[in-house]
Write an enzyme that holds these catalytic residues in place. Structure first.
Site, PDB file in Angstrom:
ATOM      1  N   GLY A 227       4.133   0.921   2.344  1.00 60.28           N
ATOM      2  CA  GLY A 227       5.480   1.679   1.766  1.00 60.28           C
ATOM      3  C   GLY A 227       5.872   1.786   2.398  1.00 60.28           C
ATOM      4  O   GLY A 227       7.318   2.884   2.434  1.00 60.28           O
ATOM      5  N   ASP A 228       5.467   2.179   3.403  1.00 59.09           N
ATOM      6  CA  ASP A 228       5.309   3.471   4.322  1.00 59.09           C
ATOM      7  C   ASP A 228       5.776   2.902   6.052  1.00 59.09           C
ATOM      8  O   ASP A 228       6.592   3.304   6.829  1.00 59.09           O
ATOM      9  CB  ASP A 228       4.959   4.943   4.850  1.00 59.09           C
ATOM     10  CG  ASP A 228       3.797   4.972   5.439  1.00 59.09           C
ATOM     11  OD1 ASP A 228       3.609   3.124   5.894  1.00 59.09           O
ATOM     12  OD2 ASP A 228       3.216   4.916   6.082  1.00 59.09           O
TER      13      ASP A 228
ATOM     14  N   GLY B 169      -1.122   7.068   0.228  1.00 52.11           N
ATOM     15  CA  GLY B 169      -1.561   8.060   1.046  1.00 52.11           C
ATOM     16  C   GLY B 169      -0.301   8.789   0.415  1.00 52.11           C
ATOM     17  O   GLY B 169       0.622   8.698   0.054  1.00 52.11           O
TER      18      GLY B 169
ATOM     19  N   GLY C 155      -9.363   4.526   2.606  1.00 47.75           N
ATOM     20  CA  GLY C 155      -8.676   3.098   3.530  1.00 47.75           C
ATOM     21  C   GLY C 155      -8.560   2.042   3.636  1.00 47.75           C
ATOM     22  O   GLY C 155      -7.943   2.434   2.393  1.00 47.75           O
ATOM     23  N   THR C 156      -7.703   2.320   4.097  1.00 47.26           N
ATOM     24  CA  THR C 156      -6.685   0.046   3.852  1.00 47.26           C
ATOM     25  C   THR C 156      -7.146  -0.597   3.145  1.00 47.26           C
ATOM     26  O   THR C 156      -7.040  -1.248   2.327  1.00 47.26           O
ATOM     27  CB  THR C 156      -5.946  -0.005   5.346  1.00 47.26           C
ATOM     28  OG1 THR C 156      -7.181  -0.147   6.374  1.00 47.26           O
ATOM     29  CG2 THR C 156      -4.583   0.996   5.760  1.00 47.26           C
TER      30      THR C 156
ATOM     31  N   LEU D  96       0.381  -1.399   0.103  1.00 43.81           N
ATOM     32  CA  LEU D  96      -0.471   0.200   0.541  1.00 43.81           C
ATOM     33  C   LEU D  96       0.900   1.152  -0.467  1.00 43.81           C
ATOM     34  O   LEU D  96       1.554   1.588   1.225  1.00 43.81           O
ATOM     35  CB  LEU D  96      -0.825  -0.103   1.419  1.00 43.81           C
ATOM     36  CG  LEU D  96      -1.735  -1.062   1.858  1.00 43.81           C
ATOM     37  CD1 LEU D  96      -3.445  -0.861   2.885  1.00 43.81           C
ATOM     38  CD2 LEU D  96      -2.588  -1.237   0.067  1.00 43.81           C
TER      39      LEU D  96
ATOM     40  N   ARG E 138       1.764  15.067   6.419  1.00 47.28           N
ATOM     41  CA  ARG E 138       2.860  15.387   7.588  1.00 47.28           C
ATOM     42  C   ARG E 138       3.814  15.659   6.997  1.00 47.28           C
ATOM     43  O   ARG E 138       5.135  15.768   7.836  1.00 47.28           O
ATOM     44  CB  ARG E 138       2.765  14.150   8.750  1.00 47.28           C
ATOM     45  CG  ARG E 138       1.105  14.574   9.055  1.00 47.28           C
ATOM     46  CD  ARG E 138       1.221  14.151  11.161  1.00 47.28           C
ATOM     47  NE  ARG E 138       0.266  12.443  11.213  1.00 47.28           N
ATOM     48  CZ  ARG E 138       1.418  12.256  11.907  1.00 47.28           C
ATOM     49  NH1 ARG E 138       2.171  12.784  12.952  1.00 47.28           N
ATOM     50  NH2 ARG E 138       1.012  10.870  12.409  1.00 47.28           N
TER      51      ARG E 138
END
Ligand code: UD1
Ligand code: CA
Length: 449
Positions: free
Chosen positions: A104-105, A11, A80-81, A8, A15
């Protein structure tokens, strides 16, 4: 066992306060996305699907740069996920074997942890990776009973008792692919965030009579990057681990805390790395090579017995064969230096081939760029390039040839010849003294006004 990956990466990462999609920010000289893909690659997946959204083109390109077989699906809107995973259904929903969802983060999940999740699938239809959080903050909470995972409760939807639970959801989920997509298709968005939560698959599985369980890992593995501060923390965590691993593998690091590794740095046993050395992407250092202090290396290969630095820069395509010596203030790019070549000081070697045991004098420059195109310099074996030689490429210097110091070499030099390409020296007896007298007199006259 056949495994497919769903990564994923849609996003925005608000931030981060950045124009760059979050997963393309780098740790250890590699995009966060590559770290996640590297962990997944260790499972030898049959399909790797990356879900992109914000900065989709660039994220897709980065995914393919890591793995050209990676497939990309676009999540137009980030709902959403669960919705993100559903985007991979057309590619994976009918596939036999396991599916693993990664973020991915989240760069530090270990391959061993993913293996443990696959193993736990023997006892559970859905396996979630959890961790005991020192500060559970806004993580989803894992509601368990014995070895059963009952539900994942998102922070926003949790009661105060549920919020007191410290066993948290990392986000990584593993299930049989067909089961996962059947469950994902049932996810709704009736929750505090109005999102399609992937975490709902746990309760959906249980409602279908399937079992769900938890595998736990160290909190350090589940560290996600949401801010620049966390990016810096992730970098520090990566470097600490890479240094410890290098030492463990028999590499000498004189001052470990000043050496920086890339995700793909390979260093052989008994190599010695001095202080303040930075490895960019694509570096291989063979056993027994030495990199002295203050060097900057990327995209290069240093063979056994070679030594580099201090203060040297090896750029992409620098290939140093065995026993090559590269000294201080030397830059090498896209050049092959055969065995025993010496480039001791203050030199630029770019787009060149240098034969074995050739010596390159101080101040040599391969003039590889004519303002429009790059050209190659070829130097044979056992040649001697005098100090301050300019080699205007394309140009060839034969085996055993010598260029005189200060030469500007614009024509090929035959093997074993001496090339002199500089003005002939003229000495004027007594002229220096006469010149100084004249200048001093001039200065004295000026001072008087
Ligand atoms: C998620 C989990 C939470 C867990 C936490 C761990 C859900 C509902 N919650 O929460 O239980 O503790 O991760 O960090 O799954 N993404 C998309 N498309 C979307 C939404 C997200 O690709 O529509 C990607 C994001 O880029 C990110 C990942 O999915 O890489 C997680 O999304 P994020 O919004 O950070 O989830 P959390 O709210 O942190
Ligand atoms: Ca998150």
């Amino acid at each position: 066992m056949q495994v497919s990956l769903i990564i994923l990466a849609a996003g925005q990462g608000t931030r981060m306060n950045s124009d760059t999609p979050k997963v393309l920010h780098k740790v250890a000289a590699a995009p966060l996305l590559h770290h996640a893909m590297a962990a997944g690659r260790a499972l030898d997946p049959v399909r790797s699907v990356v879900v992109v959204g914000h900065g989709g083109e660039a994220v897709a390109a980065a995914a393919r740069a890591f793995d050209e077989t990676a497939e990309v699906v676009v999540q137009e809107e980030q709902k959403g996920t669960g919705h993100a995973v559903a985007q991979a259904a057309p590619l994976l929903a009918d596939l036999p074997g396991e599916a693993i969802v990664l973020y991915g983060d989240t760069p530090f999940i270990r391959p061993e942890t993913l293996q443990a999740m696959l193993a736990a699938r023997a006892s559970h239809a859905v396996v979630v990776l959890g961790f005991h959080a020192r500060d559970p903050g806004r993580y989803g909470r894992l509601l368990t009973q014995g070895d059963q995972l009952l539900a994942i409760r998102e922070f926003k939807d949790a009661t105060s008792e549920e919020r007191a639970i410290t066993l948290c959801n990392s986000g990584v989920i593993c299930a049989d692919a067909q089961t996962l997509f059947r469950l994902v298709a049932q996810i709704g968005n009736a929750n505090a965030a109005g999102e399609y939560y992937l975490t709902d698959v746990v309760e959906l599985a249980r409602a279908a009579g399937l079992s769900a369980g938890v595998v736990t890992c160290d909190e350090a593995e589940t560290m996600g990057v949401n801010t620049r501060a966390q990016l810096a923390e992730a970098e520090a965590a990566f470097q600490a681990r890479a240094r410890a691993e290098a030492l463990e593998n028999g590499v000498t690091l004189t001052a470990p805390e000043t050496v920086f590794f890339a995700l793909d740095t390979h260093i052989g046993r008994d190599a010695i790395i001095g202080p303040n050395v930075l490895f960019g992407p694509g570096v291989t250092i063979e056993s027994g090579a030495e990199i002295k202090g203050f060097c900057h290396l990327e995209g290069c290969h240093v063979s056994r017995g070679a030594d580099v630095g201090p203060f040297a820069r090896l750029r992409p395509g620098a290939e140093l064969a065995e026993d090559v010596h590269v000294g201080n203030f030397v830059e090498i790019k896209n050049a092959i230096l055969d065995e025993g070549v010496k480039v001791g000081h203050l030199t630029y070697i770019g787009d060149a081939d240098i034969g074995e045991y050739t010596n390159i004098g101080a101040g040599t420059v391969t003039c590889n760029y004519d303002g429009v195109m790059k050209h190659r310099t070829r130097i044979g074996k056992r040649a001697f390039i005098g100090s301050d030689t300019m080699l205007v490429a394309p140009v060839t210097v034969g085996d055993g040839a010598l260029t005189a110091s200060g030469s500007v070499i614009t024509e090929d030099v035959p093997a074993e010849a001496i090339a002199l390409a500089r003005a002939r020296q003229v000495n004027k007896p007594g002229l220096a003294t006469r010149l100084f007298e004249k200048l001093r007199a001039l200065k004295a006259a000026k001072a008087k006004g």
